[in-house]
Design a protein around this motif. Structure first.
Motif, PDB file in Angstrom:
ATOM      1  N   ARG A 151     -11.609 -36.484   0.029  1.00 16.61           N
ATOM      2  CA  ARG A 151     -11.627 -35.559   1.168  1.00 16.61           C
ATOM      3  C   ARG A 151     -11.673 -36.265   2.511  1.00 16.61           C
ATOM      4  O   ARG A 151     -11.092 -35.811   3.481  1.00 16.61           O
ATOM      5  N   THR A 152     -12.396 -37.354   2.541  1.00 13.66           N
ATOM      6  CA  THR A 152     -12.522 -38.075   3.809  1.00 13.66           C
ATOM      7  C   THR A 152     -11.172 -38.599   4.300  1.00 13.66           C
ATOM      8  O   THR A 152     -10.981 -38.805   5.498  1.00 13.66           O
ATOM      9  N   ASN A 200      -9.946 -33.711   8.171  1.00 15.73           N
ATOM     10  CA  ASN A 200     -11.271 -33.529   7.593  1.00 15.73           C
ATOM     11  C   ASN A 200     -12.350 -34.020   8.554  1.00 15.73           C
ATOM     12  O   ASN A 200     -12.297 -35.127   9.058  1.00 15.73           O
ATOM     13  N   THR A 222     -19.294 -35.260   2.065  1.00 17.57           N
ATOM     14  CA  THR A 222     -18.328 -34.733   1.116  1.00 17.57           C
ATOM     15  C   THR A 222     -18.637 -35.251  -0.283  1.00 17.57           C
ATOM     16  O   THR A 222     -19.094 -36.378  -0.445  1.00 17.57           O
ATOM     17  N   ARG A 253      -6.927 -46.072   2.543  1.00 19.38           N
ATOM     18  CA  ARG A 253      -5.665 -45.327   2.514  1.00 19.38           C
ATOM     19  C   ARG A 253      -4.579 -46.031   1.702  1.00 19.38           C
ATOM     20  O   ARG A 253      -3.565 -45.425   1.366  1.00 19.38           O
ATOM     21  N   GLN A 282      -8.336 -36.966   3.890  1.00 21.08           N
ATOM     22  CA  GLN A 282      -7.420 -35.871   4.198  1.00 21.08           C
ATOM     23  C   GLN A 282      -7.356 -35.660   5.704  1.00 21.08           C
ATOM     24  O   GLN A 282      -8.350 -35.751   6.408  1.00 21.08           O
ATOM     25  N   GLN A 283      -6.159 -35.362   6.151  1.00 19.62           N
ATOM     26  CA  GLN A 283      -5.973 -35.133   7.581  1.00 19.62           C
ATOM     27  C   GLN A 283      -6.838 -33.985   8.067  1.00 19.62           C
ATOM     28  O   GLN A 283      -6.919 -32.948   7.431  1.00 19.62           O
ATOM     29  N   GLU A 333      -6.181 -41.090  -3.044  1.00 21.97           N
ATOM     30  CA  GLU A 333      -5.465 -40.246  -2.089  1.00 21.97           C
ATOM     31  C   GLU A 333      -6.008 -38.819  -2.014  1.00 21.97           C
ATOM     32  O   GLU A 333      -5.763 -38.125  -1.034  1.00 21.97           O
ATOM     33  N   ARG A 334      -6.772 -38.421  -3.023  1.00 18.62           N
ATOM     34  CA  ARG A 334      -7.323 -37.062  -2.971  1.00 18.62           C
ATOM     35  C   ARG A 334      -8.701 -37.000  -2.327  1.00 18.62           C
ATOM     36  O   ARG A 334      -9.252 -35.923  -2.154  1.00 18.62           O
TER      37      ARG A 334
END
Length: 154
Positions: free
Chosen positions: A126-127, A132, A137, A117, A129-130, A123-124
DNA sequence: GCCAACGTTGGC
DNA sequence: GCCAACGTTGGC
């Protein structure tokens, strides 16, 4: 050639378990989500890169580099009545669930989720992402390169 | 153990 | 085909 992040619960199959298996490979059984199944069945090819991710554990994160070592074939657990992955609607004539085999390339010092993080380059992912929850993925090649060349140290 | 997110199920 | 109820995931 594609790249994937695949989650495993280390209490079930850890990176050390994978290293101890014959051929250091494992059937990626138990996926019961259609989107994740479709990734394996329709898009994965032998040689695809895999980040082996430890989830649902004390320090979640990337624990190793692996590769897809077979194309998809029916998940044997869907026919096993004693398995929690049993599916009464699946038959050998019409299998519902598929898996590939995944083979260890190398174990790495854990790259924790909290470390991932910290990197704007990721930052993009998928894992990250909130909300997810997908256990498989796709990874952008730039993300794969960044993780395997910049973040892996040894 | 809490709970937000989200996929699935099933009544209508 | 809508959508409420329910179950699961998985970080914290």
């Amino acid at each position: 050639m594609r790249y994937w992040l695949m989650k495993s619960e280390p209490a079930d199959v850890s990176i050390d378990d994978l290293a101890s298996f014959p051929d250091q490979s494992v059937a990626w059984y138990g996926v019961r989500n259609y989107q994740a199944r479709n990734f394996m069945r329709d898009q994965m090819a032998i040689g695809d890169g895999v980040l082996f991710y430890h989830s649902n554990c004390k320090i979640p994160g990337i624990a190793g580099i692996a590769r897809v070592s077979t194309t998809a074939y029916p998940d044997a657990k869907q026919y096993d009545q004693t398995s929690k992955y049993f599916d009464e609607k699946a038959t050998p004539e019409q299998p519902r669930w598929f898996n590939v085999d995944v083979q260890l390339v190398k174990k790495i010092p854990l790259i924790s989720l909290s470390e991932l993080r910290l990197h704007p380059e990721l930052e993009r992912m998928r894992t990250l992402q909130q909300g997810n929850r997908l256990s498989i993925t796709p990874l952008d090649p730039l993300e794969w390169n960044y993780i395997t060349t910049v973040l892996v140290r040894d």
